[in-house]
Write a protein that holds these residues in place. Structure first.
Motif, short mmCIF file in Angstrom:
data_model
loop_
_atom_site.label_atom_id
_atom_site.label_comp_id
_atom_site.label_asym_id
_atom_site.label_seq_id
_atom_site.Cartn_x
_atom_site.Cartn_y
_atom_site.Cartn_z
N LEU A 316 49.95 21.57 -19.70
CA LEU A 316 48.96 20.88 -18.88
C LEU A 316 47.74 20.53 -19.73
CD1 LEU A 316 49.00 23.24 -15.76
CD2 LEU A 316 50.28 21.11 -16.06
N ALA A 317 47.08 19.45 -19.38
CA ALA A 317 45.84 19.09 -20.07
C ALA A 317 44.87 20.26 -19.96
CB ALA A 317 45.24 17.84 -19.44
N GLY A 318 44.37 20.70 -21.12
CA GLY A 318 43.43 21.81 -21.14
C GLY A 318 44.10 23.17 -21.13
N ARG A 319 45.41 23.19 -20.89
CA ARG A 319 46.13 24.46 -20.77
C ARG A 319 47.45 24.40 -21.54
NH1 ARG A 319 44.10 23.49 -15.50
NH2 ARG A 319 42.78 25.16 -14.68
N GLY A 320 47.39 23.98 -22.76
CA GLY A 320 48.57 24.01 -23.61
C GLY A 320 49.18 22.66 -23.95
N ALA A 321 48.61 21.57 -23.44
CA ALA A 321 49.12 20.25 -23.80
C ALA A 321 49.02 20.04 -25.31
CB ALA A 321 48.33 19.16 -23.07
N ARG A 322 50.00 19.31 -25.86
CA ARG A 322 50.05 19.07 -27.30
C ARG A 322 50.13 17.58 -27.58
NH1 ARG A 322 53.22 23.43 -30.48
NH2 ARG A 322 52.36 25.32 -29.56
N PHE A 323 49.46 17.16 -28.64
CA PHE A 323 49.56 15.76 -29.05
C PHE A 323 49.26 15.66 -30.54
CE2 PHE A 323 45.24 16.49 -27.63
CZ PHE A 323 44.44 15.81 -28.53
N LEU A 324 49.68 14.55 -31.14
CA LEU A 324 49.47 14.33 -32.56
C LEU A 324 48.31 13.38 -32.78
CD1 LEU A 324 53.18 13.93 -33.75
CD2 LEU A 324 51.72 15.96 -33.95
N VAL A 325 47.55 13.63 -33.83
CA VAL A 325 46.42 12.79 -34.21
C VAL A 325 46.71 12.16 -35.56
CG1 VAL A 325 43.97 12.77 -34.80
CG2 VAL A 325 44.79 14.25 -32.97
N ASP A 326 46.52 10.86 -35.64
CA ASP A 326 46.70 10.14 -36.90
C ASP A 326 45.52 10.45 -37.82
OD1 ASP A 326 47.08 8.39 -38.97
OD2 ASP A 326 47.27 6.59 -37.72
N VAL A 327 45.81 11.02 -38.98
CA VAL A 327 44.74 11.36 -39.92
C VAL A 327 44.76 10.46 -41.16
CG1 VAL A 327 44.58 13.75 -39.15
CG2 VAL A 327 46.17 13.15 -40.98
N GLY A 328 45.53 9.37 -41.08
CA GLY A 328 45.58 8.42 -42.17
C GLY A 328 46.69 8.70 -43.16
N GLY A 329 47.06 7.67 -43.89
CA GLY A 329 48.09 7.82 -44.90
C GLY A 329 49.46 8.09 -44.32
N GLY A 330 49.64 7.71 -43.04
CA GLY A 330 50.92 7.95 -42.39
C GLY A 330 51.14 9.39 -41.98
N GLU A 331 50.09 10.21 -42.03
CA GLU A 331 50.22 11.63 -41.69
C GLU A 331 49.54 11.95 -40.36
OE1 GLU A 331 50.79 14.40 -45.35
OE2 GLU A 331 48.80 13.49 -45.48
N THR A 332 49.97 13.05 -39.77
CA THR A 332 49.43 13.45 -38.47
C THR A 332 49.08 14.93 -38.49
OG1 THR A 332 51.62 13.93 -37.57
CG2 THR A 332 50.73 11.71 -37.19
N ALA A 333 48.24 15.31 -37.53
CA ALA A 333 47.92 16.71 -37.29
C ALA A 333 48.23 17.01 -35.83
CB ALA A 333 46.45 17.00 -37.58
#
Length: 460
Positions: A316-333
């Motif tokens: 759930l949002a705020g309670r364990g939801a997961r997503f990837l963030v683009d940090v450039g160079g084709g990589e994610t966090a």
């Protein structure tokens, strides 16, 4: 629903009010911003504002009618006290339904367990399960959730929360559950109690509203188990315990991490053995899943189907939801969003989850915890052990109350201590790189949800 949720005549009968006109409503709310076409708007008077000031806005958004304490130029039911009317509407909704009602409380995991239980029951009887939405679990949220309950539903799952002794006692008498769950007892809101045993007693108040022959579902592994069982026995409840230790009625016999990060569980239920998967990572979620299955079995639901639903649950949002963030160079966090709230128990649980992530670097962005009273410094300093055990490479500590943790981490973990969420976000942006996993967790008052939103989360 086969008909309207409420008619003006039914509202008037339930509240003792007088209808100005005939109308029918399919929803109920006391927040004018949430009003949709066909809703009933209840104009509550609070310390900061008065819902009567937003009646025109509510009707512009499509309200079918309102409950008011002053006559207005819109279809309404006139009552003396709109808060009392909301409570009366909730009581009437509870009285007219034949649904099996399940109440959920606990120091940690209430909302997640409520949502998992809803999914588990709804998988078996789609569209016939009602639940409280968001975290509507207090003196206004509980009667509102009841008032929204269709008369013909098969099951209803209602969350109940408390900060002080006596609050759950009142709420459970509205809900009158057939099954009552306590997820766990921990030092949450300890500022308002003498000790943790007092919190256990306050949580056990949920059993006071149990219907005759009702079932109390109790965490077997909790240190306050005997206290909770004694409270349930005083209400002549049928008692079912859940946990991982020998002796629990519903027990995890074996657990194994799945390739996707969840947990495959083989559990002994009351009447059978069941193997199922918990889709999200974390031993605390396995515990919650056992409580869910115990409740499904006690309520007469299909536990095999419930097990399938648990595998499909996302965070759930705020309670364990997961997503990837683009940090450039084709990589994610990876971002793990636990920003809704925090206490010592949930901090430890989610840090343990972070520690099992197979990533290049683990970052813990942790906001200070509230309502811990005189023990606040010790509780914050005590987070050093789970931070270190999780293999955290960098910690971003937010808020003045995190100072004891900063001292405890000196020379052991790289960290930065910042005053607020804005500063935390600015620092995170300078150091986030590909292959990182970032846990974001803190009390609501710290505002870490704004960091999640800035990173592209909080969509749900």
């Amino acid at each position: 629903m086969t008909g309207p949720l409420w008619t003006s005549a039914a509202i008037a009968a339930a509240t003792g009010g007088t209808a100005s006109a005939d109308f029918a409503a399919d929803g109920v709310t006391f927040d004018s911003r949430e009003v949709g076409p066909g809703d009933l708007f209840i104009a509550l008077k609070g310390e900061a504002t008065d819902g009567h000031l937003y009646l025109d806005q509510a009707f512009a958004r499509g309200a079918a009618g309102a409950i008011v304490s002053t006559p207005v130029a819109h279809p309404h039911v006139l009552v003396r006290d709109t808060m009392a009317a909301l409570e009366a509407l909730g009581i009437a909704a509870r009285a007219r339904t034949q649904a099996t009602i399940i109440g959920v409380t606990g120091s940690v995991g209430k909302t997640g367990t409520k949502e998992a239980l809803f999914a588990a029951l709804d998988r078996g009887v789609p569209g016939q399960v009602h639940r409280s939405v968001k975290s509507y679990n207090n003196h206004t949220g509980v009667p509102l959730s009841l008032a929204r309950m269709p008369a013909e539903c098969r099951f209803a799952v209602l969350e109940m929360g408390m900060n002080h002794a006596g609050e759950l006692s009142a709420l459970t008498r509205f809900v009158r559950p057939h099954v009552a769950i306590i997820t766990t007892v921990a030092s949450v809101h300890i500022e308002f109690f003498k000790d943790e045993a007092g919190i256990a007693d306050a949580k056990a108040e949920i059993f006071e509203g149990l219907e005759p022959g009702g079932t109390a579902i109790i965490p077997f592994d909790n240190v306050h188990r005997a206290r909770l069982i004694a409270a349930a026995q005083a209400q002549s409840a049928r008692i079912v315990t859940f946990g991982s230790r020998d002796g629990a009625d519903v027990r995890a016999l074996e657990t194994m991490r799945t390739p996707t990060g969840g947990t495959f569980v083989t559990a002994q239920l009351l009447a059978r053995e069941l193997s199922f998967t918990v889709g999200q990572p974390g031993s605390h979620l396995v515990s919650n899943a056992l409580a869910v299955l115990a409740a499904v079995e006690a309520a007469g639901g299909d536990v095999a189907v419930a097990g399938l639903a648990l595998a499909e649950l996302g965070g759930l949002a705020g309670r364990g939801a997961r997503f990837l963030v683009d940090v450039g160079g084709g990589e994610t966090a990876l971002v793990i969003d636990e920003s809704y709230n925090a206490n010592p128990t949930s901090m430890r649980a989610t840090l343990a989850v972070l520690g099992k992530e197979p990533v290049r670097r683990r970052v813990a962005l942790l906001g200070q915890m509230g309502e811990l009273g005189m023990a606040s410094a010790d509780f914050h300093a005590g987070l050093a052990e789970p931070v270190i055990a999780a293999g955290v490479s960098v910690a971003i500590l937010v808020g003045a109350d995190m100072a004891p943790l900063a001292i405890a981490l000196e020379g052991q973990v790289d960290f930065v201590h910042v005053p607020d969420a804005a500063a935390a976000l600015a620092h995170l942006k300078t150091m986030l790189s590909g292959g990182d996993a970032v846990l974001i967790k803190g009390s609501n008052s710290v505002g870490l949800a704004a960091i999640v939103a800035a990173l592209g989360g909080n969509k749900a």
